[in-house]
Design a protein around this motif. Structure first.
Motif, mmCIF file in Angstrom:
data_model
loop_
_atom_site.group_PDB
_atom_site.id
_atom_site.type_symbol
_atom_site.label_atom_id
_atom_site.label_comp_id
_atom_site.label_asym_id
_atom_site.label_seq_id
_atom_site.Cartn_x
_atom_site.Cartn_y
_atom_site.Cartn_z
ATOM 1 N N LEU A 149 0.845 -1.196 0.000
ATOM 2 C CA LEU A 149 0.000 0.000 0.000
ATOM 3 C C LEU A 149 0.880 1.245 0.000
ATOM 4 O O LEU A 149 0.768 2.097 -0.863
ATOM 5 N N ASP A 150 1.728 1.380 1.008
ATOM 6 C CA ASP A 150 2.741 2.443 0.999
ATOM 7 C C ASP A 150 4.063 1.863 1.498
ATOM 8 O O ASP A 150 4.876 1.419 0.740
ATOM 9 N N GLU A 151 4.240 1.810 2.837
ATOM 10 C CA GLU A 151 5.440 1.192 3.382
ATOM 11 C C GLU A 151 5.017 0.271 4.501
ATOM 12 O O GLU A 151 4.054 0.571 5.225
ATOM 13 N N ALA A 152 5.764 -0.813 4.695
ATOM 14 C CA ALA A 152 5.417 -1.790 5.724
ATOM 15 C C ALA A 152 5.293 -1.123 7.095
ATOM 16 O O ALA A 152 5.917 -0.088 7.361
ATOM 17 N N PRO A 166 2.048 7.796 6.541
ATOM 18 C CA PRO A 166 3.430 7.459 6.192
ATOM 19 C C PRO A 166 4.169 6.846 7.385
ATOM 20 O O PRO A 166 3.857 7.136 8.541
ATOM 21 N N ARG A 167 5.100 5.988 7.073
ATOM 22 C CA ARG A 167 5.849 5.285 8.109
ATOM 23 C C ARG A 167 6.767 6.240 8.862
ATOM 24 O O ARG A 167 7.341 7.156 8.295
ATOM 25 N N SER A 168 6.917 5.987 10.149
ATOM 26 C CA SER A 168 7.872 6.774 10.935
ATOM 27 C C SER A 168 9.179 5.991 11.031
ATOM 28 O O SER A 168 9.159 4.769 11.150
ATOM 29 N N HIS A 169 10.282 6.687 10.967
ATOM 30 C CA HIS A 169 11.579 6.006 11.009
ATOM 31 C C HIS A 169 12.334 6.330 12.291
ATOM 32 O O HIS A 169 12.185 7.411 12.847
ATOM 33 N N ARG A 170 13.133 5.355 12.726
ATOM 34 C CA ARG A 170 13.878 5.553 13.971
ATOM 35 C C ARG A 170 15.028 6.524 13.755
ATOM 36 O O ARG A 170 15.708 6.470 12.729
ATOM 37 N N PRO A 171 15.250 7.400 14.717
ATOM 38 C CA PRO A 171 16.388 8.314 14.582
ATOM 39 C C PRO A 171 17.715 7.551 14.711
ATOM 40 O O PRO A 171 17.769 6.527 15.381
ATOM 41 N N VAL A 172 18.762 8.043 14.058
ATOM 42 C CA VAL A 172 20.076 7.415 14.200
ATOM 43 C C VAL A 172 21.102 8.426 14.712
ATOM 44 O O VAL A 172 20.968 9.628 14.501
ATOM 45 N N LEU A 173 22.101 7.881 15.365
ATOM 46 C CA LEU A 173 23.211 8.679 15.877
ATOM 47 C C LEU A 173 23.955 9.284 14.686
ATOM 48 O O LEU A 173 24.131 8.630 13.662
#
Ligand code: FAD
Ligand code: TPP
Ligand code: SF4
Ligand code: SF4
Ligand code: MG
Lengths: 544, 329
Positions: A94-97, A449-456
């Motif tokens: 559909l959009d992103e998992a 929309p999918r949320s993404h984890r922040p990275v260092l």
């Protein structure tokens, strides 16, 4: 009875008219198997725990407990699992998992923060089980066996439990306090942990300890070597050993320029670790191309972001004082690398071999009935070896090698051992009909929309072992959970209830079956089935 | 409704356990009034039965149950009240085919004379509204009588065997517009869109709605009930029998009608459009037409792409005219 003029009958309600008699098809609520659960090697009921989590604050503990029914490592898995559930997730079309793994980590961390714990589900059985190896497979088996009331002893050769989760996977991906806390919870169930205790003679061990059953999970600890001509002067070491040493606090001397040979996840971890140890140049030498690398794409991307270089289509043929000779390869029509006869020199102070691991099966020598193929131990569908009562799983049996598969093996083996200890024959359960994408009515789902984890930031990543990928905050985790489409099962959206022209759907108080069809009135139009977002209603022909 | 953005189906469906009670529909509640209860004799999958329950239930809720309704002859009346049974759980009066608006006006006047606050809802099919009842309706509008009049538009005289009405769309086959004619089906350039005529009366409220967007429909009924004077609601209610469509496709067809631009959703107060419901995922009219046997002659052995294009052009005109492409809302 007195009726007005020209009236002969009393008025009555239409309910006297049972329109259900018109029906040729009837709606039936079904619960199909969602691809996420199908894809989870640990056997998690992903859709169901996401649904708990969708309730927010009041649902997190329920969600976590549901994960714990199958997987005792939510915080660990939420960090290191390669999440095949997400690759299978219908929302991907559909959009992103759905960010299942990120939500799992959030729940795992919530549990650690609140110190949630679990207890046994059955009283003590008086039966004794031995687990050899305290990696994810062994610990998962121990956890489930203990919950089922059995007396479990885990023996491990290493000074600390965790297997490759501790001695392989680097701390910047899996902080040790997280691992310790989740292992502690398992031990807290009354599991006896015997560390620094290599099992050399299993037969004797079983006999002396009066064990009724055993689960073997010794993993694959031996780094695979390759033939390199004698006289190699530069330092050649093994990735598994390197990572092991680093995890124990050592900082091996590798020089400024380090080559890593191999294209799997271990190679990525080795190269990223080497960068953190101070190497200016870390280059991965791999014999095929990027898209054919077994390493997970996200790990390759993270390595690149940290300055790791890649030399594709190359094999190491020689090692000398100031580097390696590599031969260029080309892929044949089957995608196999073939030598080209063209050689190059690659300057390097040391070479790290990450060519895979083998299992050391010597502790089984002399045991009757066991069989091994290609260096791994054969097991049946229930994970039982050729010897009754002896089960095995994880990296030492023929299957995908990952911590998640190992956890799944541990759970399945525990179930098999449990039935076996109760004198029954273990059976395998049959999966239901799959909830495929085409069963969903995707129009109904909101754009999310999918949320993404922040990275260092990369600068800090190249020098420290601080955790690289951060967790989602509560609000984003909740939004992410609520992106789940609830494939193949009712999520109480009321579409069937609201859209029945005949008012023939009845709401119940039972969360497991929120609606029933009133077959006295249902005409079988099929609107409920057509408008169910989740594909949880099937029309079934009436018998004539 | 921005905070419900991530609530799975948001407000696109009937209910959603994640919504606050204020955001739930009347239909989602077990305690909905069930103005038309089970056992009625509408065809399998009837959109009119569904639409009438949607509208009446919210009107009853808004009126605090103090409501009476009058119903013109037509399917809704016939299937709900075969002597001596009634599916109605609100005070309900059957008038004639052509005079429901006038009867409703009279009821409103009578109740007012009695000093009662009771609200009046008039109901009719498209035939009873746009054709035979139209003079009475226009009079009711023009006098600004305190009535909410609802037209359940299934685009034909369904109760008597699917004859053409002033609301039957071009190219559709009915019993009186044969697919064998030239051009086949209902003529292009005929018919009327009564919501716009209602607006021309400058009455307090006019809106269109469909059975595929319940939140939208209930909100419009709610708005209409907040106001007094003449109000008009025109609801698209697919008819599986008259449209020769699968009974399971009723809601889908209503959705495709709006998503293709064939049936615009908007509201107007005192003659001015105040809001439109934008199309969410636009589809070509093909998707809508192909599910209906009444348009089969456009696609069969002798297809008429030229006519499909004319229908598409009409839908496109709606999209521009009403600003259905999003921004206009
Ligand atoms: C560098 C690296 C990175 C990885 N990254 C990931 C990842 O990100 N995600 C993922 O899912 N998987 C990853 N894996 C794979 C994963 O770690 C393994 O598949 C998993 O740990 C296998 O679990 P196991 O329990 O079978 O064995 P192990 O984890 O290897 O544990 C086996 C245990 O048995 C003990 N043992 C061995 N022999 C004996 C004996 N004779 N007596 C007593 N004890 C013994 C060992 O000390 C060890 O503790 C990685 C592997 C490596 C090497
Ligand atoms: C004066 C008069 N003419 C004709 C009829 C027959 N008749 C009853 S219902 C109906 C058609 C109703 O069509 P519509 O108003 O669109 O309602 P539907 O049945 O389609 O819902 C007709 C022609 C009648 N009852 N009275
Ligand atoms: S949308 Fe939800 S139920 Fe469907 S596959 Fe993805 S996580 Fe599983
Ligand atoms: S003919 Fe059409 S409007 Fe009439 S009851 Fe049947 S489906 Fe409903
Ligand atoms: Mg009609």
């Amino acid at each position: 009875m007195n009726h007005p003029f020209a009236i002969t009958l009393d008025v009555g309600t239409s309910r006297a008219n049972h329109t259900g008699a018109w029906r040729t098809e009837r709606p039936v609520y079904v619960s199909l198997r969602p691809p996420c659960a199908e894809g989870c090697p640990a056997g998690e009921d992903v859709r169901e725990w996401l649904r708990d989590a969708e309730d927010g604050e009041t649902g997190y503990e329920r969600a976590w407990r549901r994960i714990m029914e199958t997987n005792p490592f939510p915080a660990v898995m939420g960090r290191i699992c390669y999440h095949p559930c997400e690759s299978a997730c219908n929302r991907g079309s559909l959009d992103e998992a759905v960010g299942i793994n990120a939500v799992e980590r959030f729940l795992g961390d919530e549990a650690l923060r609140h110190r949630w714990s679990v207890t046994a589900v059955r009283p003590p059985s008086g039966r004794r089980a031995l687990v050899v190896g305290a990696g994810p497979a062994g610990l998962s088996a121990a956890y489930h066996l203990a919950r089922l009331g059995h007396d479990v002893t885990v023996a491990d050769a290493a000074p600390e439990p965790g297997g490759m989760m501790r001695y392989g996977i680097p701390a910047y991906r899996l902080p040790r306090d997280v691992l310790d806390a989740e292992i502690e919870r398992i031990v807290g169930l009354g599991v006896t942990l015997r560390l620094d205790s290599p099992v050399a003679d299993l037969e004797a061990e079983l006999h002396d300890g009066r064990f009724d059953a055993a689960f073997l999970a010794v993993g694959a600890q031996l780094g695979r070597r390759t033939y390199l001509p004698a006289g190699s002067a530069a330092r050649v070491l093994d990735a598994v050993e390197l990572l092991h040493d680093v995890s124990e606090g050592d900082r091996p001397l590798l020089g400024r320029r380090v080559a890593v040979y191999g294209g799997g996840n271990t190679a990525m971890d080795a190269a990223r670790t080497v960068r953190r140890l101070g190497a200016e140049d870390a280059v991965v030498v791999y014999r095929r191309t990027r898209d054919r690398m077994p390493a997970h794409p996200s790990e390759v991307a993270e390595a690149e972001a940290e300055g790791v270089r890649f030399t594709w289509l190359s094999t190491v043929t020689d090692v000398d004082d100031d580097g390696l000779t590599i031969e260029r390869m080309e892929l044949d029509e089957n995608g196999f690398p073939q030598p080209t006869g063209t050689f190059e020199h690659l300057a390097a102070d040391s070479l790290v071999l990450a060519l895979g691991q083998d299992t050391d099966l010597r502790f089984l020598d002399g045991m009757a009935g066991l069989e091994s193929v290609d260096g791994v131990l054969s097991v049946d569908d229930t994970l039982m070896t050729g010897r009754p009562g002896l089960f095995a799983g994880g990296d030492m049996v023929p299957d995908v090698r990952s911590a998640t598969y190992a956890v799944g093996h541990g759970r399945r083996a525990a179930a098999s051992i449990d039935t076996w200890l109760r004198g029954e024959l273990p059976g395998s359960d049959s999966p239901g009909e799959p909830a495929t994408y085409d069963r969903l009515h995707t129009w109904y789902y909101t754009d999310a929309p999918r949320s993404h984890r922040p990275v260092l930031e990369a600068a800090r990543r190249a020098s420290t072992f601080d955790e690289v990928v951060r967790g989602l905050d509560a609000e984003t985790a909740l939004d992410e959970a609520r992106r789940c489409l609830s494939c193949g099962t009712c999520f109480a959206c009321d579409n069937c209830f609201g859209m029945c022209p005949d008012d023939a759907v009845i709401k119940t108080d039972d969360p497991a079956a929120p609606y029933v069809i009133d077959l006295d009135y249902c005409k079988g139009c099929g609107i409920c089935a057509a408008e169910c977002p989740a594909g949880a209603i099937t029309m079934v022909r009436e018998e004539d | 409704m921005s905070e419900s953005r991530l609530y799975q189906i948001g407000t696109f469906g009937v209910g959603n356990r994640l919504l606050t009670p204020e955001d739930q529909t009347v239909q989602a509640g077990s305690d909905r009034p069930r103005s038309i209860t089970r056992g009625h004799r509408a065809c399998r999958g009837c959109g009119e039965a569904l639409g009438a329950r949607f509208v009446l239930d919210s009107a009853v809720r808004a009126a605090g149950r103090d409501l009476v309704t009058v119903n013109a002859t037509g399917c809704l009346e016939v299937f709900s009240s075969p002597y001596p049974e009634s599916a109605w759980q609100v005070p309900w009066l059957h008038s004639l085919f052509g005079n429901a608006p006038a009867v409703a006006s009279g009821m409103a006047a009578g109740l007012k004379a009695l000093g009662r606050e009771t609200r009046v809802v008039g109901q009719a099919g498209d035939g009873g509204t746009v054709d035979i009842g139209f003079a009475c309706l226009s009079g009711m509008f023009e006098r600004d009588d305190d009535v909410l009049f609802v037209c359940y538009d299934n685009q034909g005289y369904m109760n008597t065997g699917v004859q053409r009405s002033g609301a039957t769309p071009p190219a559709a086959r009915t019993a009186t517009t044969s697919e064998l004619g030239d051009p086949p089906g209902a003529r292009f350039g005929q018919g009327k869109f009564v919501p716009l005529i209602a607006m021309a009366h400058d009455i307090p409220y006019v809106a269109t709605a469909s059975v595929a967007d319940l939140h939208d429909l209930e909100r419009k009924v709610g708005r209409a009930m907040q106001l007094h004077g003449a109000r008009y609601l025109h609801v698209l209610v697919p008819c599986p029998l008259g449209w020769a469509a699968d009974s399971a496709d009723t809601v889908r067809l209503a959705r495709l009608a709006t998503e293709s631009g064939m049936f615009p959703l908007f509201e107007a107060e005192r003659g001015e459009i105040t809001a439109v419901t934008p199309i969410r995922r636009q589809v070509p009219v093909d998707d809508y037409l192909r599910l209906q046997g009444r348009y089969a002659h456009l696609f069969g052995e002798h297809p008429r792409p030229d006519l499909v294009r004319r229908i598409q052009a009409a839908a496109d005109r709606n999209i521009t005219r009403f600003g259905l492409r999003g921004a206009a809302s």
